[in-house]
Structure formats: structure tokens, C-alpha cells
Motif scaffolding. Sequence first.
Motif, short mmCIF file in Angstrom:
data_model
loop_
_atom_site.label_atom_id
_atom_site.label_comp_id
_atom_site.label_asym_id
_atom_site.label_seq_id
_atom_site.Cartn_x
_atom_site.Cartn_y
_atom_site.Cartn_z
N ARG A 121 -4.07 -2.64 0.19
CA ARG A 121 -3.48 -2.32 -1.14
C ARG A 121 -2.56 -1.07 -1.11
N ARG A 122 -3.24 0.01 -0.51
CA ARG A 122 -2.54 1.35 -0.19
C ARG A 122 -1.26 1.16 0.48
N ASP A 123 -1.11 0.66 1.53
CA ASP A 123 -0.06 0.17 2.48
C ASP A 123 1.19 -0.53 1.75
N PHE A 124 0.55 -1.41 0.81
CA PHE A 124 1.76 -2.16 -0.13
C PHE A 124 2.52 -1.26 -0.92
N LEU A 125 1.70 -0.43 -1.61
CA LEU A 125 2.09 0.64 -2.67
C LEU A 125 3.16 1.83 -1.95
N LYS A 126 2.43 2.00 -0.77
CA LYS A 126 3.56 3.03 0.01
C LYS A 126 4.98 2.55 0.26
#
Lengths: 258, 128
Positions: free
Chosen positions: A5-10
Motif C-alpha cells: 500500500r505504501r508503494d501505491f501511495l508513493k
Amino acid sequence: MGGSRRDFLKTAGASLALLGGLSAESLAAPLSEGELFRPGEPLKEGNVRWAMVVDLKKCAGKDLSKLFEACHKIHNVPDMEREKDKIKWIWSEPFGHAFPNQEHEYVARPYQEKTVPVMCNHCERPPCVRVCPTQATFKREDGIVMMDMHRCIGCRYCIVACPYGSRSFNWRNPRPYIKEINPEFPTRTKGVVEKCNFCAERIARGKEPACVEACTDGALVFDDINDPNSKVRQLLETRYSIRRKPVLGTMPHVFYLV
Amino acid sequence: MYDGGKIITGLVIFLILITFPIWYNLANSPEQNTIELEKPAFGEHCMKDKEWMRANHMDLLNTWRDEVVREGKRTYHNELDGQKYNKSLSNTCLHCHRSKEKFCDECHNFMGVTPYCWDCHIENPRGI
């Protein structure tokens, strides 16, 4: 599917920032050269550009109705009874109405009367042309703002857009209100807008506009403003001149000598 | 086929009825379907030849309208006589075709068309 989820948000954040940057740049883009107007610098040298100069000194206290009659007679402008229906191509106003914000309580007596002849200004940047949905009103290469009555749908946007009140709407059939029809010029029909056409039909035959011709003392002068030797340019270079509502940036081509 | 005779008879009657307009026109002489337009008072030819004008005068007028109003081109070069003419419905067309009633209206009424030229353009420029 890989990625947290962290990668997606970035990725999402980076994309948004990029998009925002692009749109901000396009908003800040300067106006193109042609859009800018520099005072004292004539536009487009070389082509014919019709303009009129009105000498207010010669108009003050005079009866101008002869000029207006000449115009209205030649162009089959009806004489409507009700104020709401009135059709005007050229008429006169007190100084304060023609030049709002430029009057003061000490304006010379003759100028407080209806003494300033006003008409369509044949603007360099005509707002009426910008708003017309059918291009019924358009600007010719020689600067005349023309009406194509065949295309007018009577929406009256141009009347709203014109800051000079130069346009009239035919609320009813004008024919019965024309005293004497000039067979060489068409009338208008119910539901179209009309205004001064700088006598485009007379210019085509090498004549001056009717109001200029009817004016014997040279209060109205008409010529090609792009020609440095023209009568209009000579007057503008030797006398102080003003235009109506210059702050709007419409660049009228009817000049007033004060 | 049951009732074949009746069906075929019915079909024949039906065919005759729906083709009635064709029979009717064939039976009547073509002279009844023509109209007489007023001949121009003078001038030997129009802007183009007669057959072309009859079919396409509205296109010529629309072209004239756009050229005069939007492009300021007011002179028409007539190939038939090499002369130049002012592109004007009231002042050039009606100069020869003197009566709008006996020329324009006659045919427009026959064809059932109602052009709105005359709402604005003067139909009797000589005040007849």
C-alpha cells in the motif's frame, strides 16, 4: 499483485504532483505577442484600417440631427414609437454618458447637453464578435465590424457584450416604421440585431460614410488609419484625442478630439 | 392455395390504387403541369444559361450573399457577355425580372417553397 500500500501511495502522490506542476505552468504562461497592446504603436502597418475622428469642439452646441437622419434614411433604420423598440445606428449623448469616469462637475456647459455623436466603435478587439454564437457579427480585415443578418439568430449576446450600447434589437417588424424606403439597401426583419456598419456598402463604391458626407464643417473625418499621411492620422498627431472606455481594452476606432 | 382468386384480385386492386398518382399524371397532358413565368422586360440572357438558372439560382444567390456580406466582393463577372454586374437581388435580378409576383412567386408557389428573401430585401425597388 506485488507492491505494498505504501508503494501505491508513493506513485499516486508523485503523479498528482507532476500533473499539478503541469497545469500551474500552463496557467502562468504569458499572453502571446499579438494579444498585447502597446500604447502609441499602431497595429498591422500596410493594410487598410478604417477609422473615424470626431471633433467635439465642432460638435458642441450644434444640431447634429442632420447627420443622424442622413444615416438612418440611407440604411432604412425605422423610427419606432416606443422607447424600448428604438433602433439607433448613430445618436448623441452628453459628455458624461459617452465618457463615464471622465466627467466632473465643471464640464463646460455645451458638453453637458447631448452633443457627443456616438455609434459603433468598430473595435480592434470587439467583444460582440467574441460572444456571437453563429459568427453573424464578425470583423473584416479592414477593421469594420459587420453584421451578417442572414446568420443572426437574435440571441442578443452581442447587445450584452457591447460596452457602448451600439446595438439595437428588432423587437417587431421594422418595415411599417420606415417612412421612406431606400431601395438600394435592404431593411431588417423582426428578431435580428443591427448597428452601424461604417457604411461598408458606400466604402465599396469609394464614397465616405453618410454621416461624414452630411457633416459640412469637417467635424467627422473618416480615413485609413494605417496610412501615416491620412487625414485621420494627421488629426490624431496634431490634436489630443480620447476613446470611449479605454480601460476595457476594446480599442475603439472612433476617436474624439477634445 | 385457398381463396387464391380473391387474394390475387385483391392484390391487383391494391397495386392499381397505390400506383394511382403515376396513372393519373400519365393520363393528363404535361401541359397542365407547367406554369408560365413573366419574360424579362429586357436583357438577352441571365447570369448563366436558362436551364442552369432554373435549377440552381438559389445556389448562385447564396454564393452572392456570402461573397458580398462576408468577403466584400460585390462584382460578378458574367461569362456569357463578359460584363460585370453588381451582386444584388433587388437591384440586379429584379432589374430585368421586373415583377416578383409574376416571376419569383409564380414558381415558388407552384413548387410549394417559401423563401424568406423578401422579409428584408426590397421587392419593388422601382416603387411599382
